[in-house]
Write a protein that holds these residues in place. Structure first.
Motif, PDB file in Angstrom:
ATOM      1  N   ARG A 256      33.743   9.210  40.358  1.00 40.87           N
ATOM      2  CA  ARG A 256      34.440   7.962  40.024  1.00 40.87           C
ATOM      3  C   ARG A 256      34.096   6.862  41.037  1.00 40.87           C
TER       4      ARG A 256
ATOM      5  N   SER B 243      32.085   3.341  40.176  1.00 46.13           N
ATOM      6  CA  SER B 243      32.563   2.007  40.583  1.00 46.13           C
ATOM      7  C   SER B 243      31.559   1.294  41.478  1.00 46.13           C
TER       8      SER B 243
ATOM      9  N   PRO C 146      29.602  -0.203  37.554  1.00 50.58           N
ATOM     10  CA  PRO C 146      30.969  -0.537  37.120  1.00 50.58           C
ATOM     11  C   PRO C 146      31.035  -1.217  35.753  1.00 50.58           C
TER      12      PRO C 146
ATOM     13  N   TYR D  98      33.298   4.972  32.374  1.00 53.71           N
ATOM     14  CA  TYR D  98      33.089   6.186  33.156  1.00 53.71           C
ATOM     15  C   TYR D  98      32.405   7.257  32.308  1.00 53.71           C
TER      16      TYR D  98
END
Length: 175
Positions: A119, A123, A127, A131
């Motif tokens: 994760r 990001s 981003p 996901y």
């Protein structure tokens, strides 16, 4: 090592698959330490990226040599996997990779990152996609660009050559 260095490493390793750059990132982190020794964890990351670089180039001798060092290192001096967002399965994955290297064609190593680290990498590096799209994208990613595969030979080495020549000149003047 700081989290940005680690995310840069994972970005280069997983997404860009530039193992040469991974080595550079970790070597800079390693050598920035006041008392850098081969006992620091950065060395393990250097070994893994170097082994991958050799394996992709079909230099199996070099890849096995470096993977052996990484396995020996983990056996003699384990790292705190959680600190680096890695699952403990990394040790078995590398051992299996070493064991099968003569029989299996190169395919990028899938580092067993924790969900939290995936994760953070998402990001950090991608981003603008979901996901789920990020995970799907990296799942079968396999870059084969000649500039990645042969980076050590094809990169601009003029700065390195200039420094070497300057050092030789200094040495001659001292003699």
């Amino acid at each position: 090592m700081d989290k940005i260095t680690l995310l840069n490493y994972y970005n280069e390793f997983i997404i860009k698959q530039d193992y040469f750059e991974c080595h550079e990132i970790m070597e800079d982190s390693w050598k920035s330490k006041e008392n850098f020794t081969k006992n620091l964890d950065e060395v393990f990351f250097i070994q893994v990226s170097t082994a991958e670089y050799h394996y992709r180039r079909n230099n199996l001798y070099g890849a096995k040599k470096i993977y052996n060092r990484a396995v020996d290192r983990l056996n003699s001096r384990p790292i705190d996997y959680n600190e680096y967002g890695l699952k403990s399965t990394i040790k078995n994955i590398i051992g299996n990779r070493l064991h099968n290297i003569d029989y299996v064609n190169f395919k990028p190593l899938q580092l067993p990152l924790t969900d939290d680290m995936y994760r953070k990498l998402h990001s950090f590096a991608m981003p603008d996609v979901s996901y789920e799209e990020f995970l799907e994208y990296i799942k079968n990613l396999h870059k084969t660009s000649i500039m990645l595969v042969e980076k050590h030979r094809l990169r601009d080495r003029s700065e390195i050559i200039n420094v070497r020549n300057a050092n030789r000149l200094k040495k001659r003047r001292k003699d």
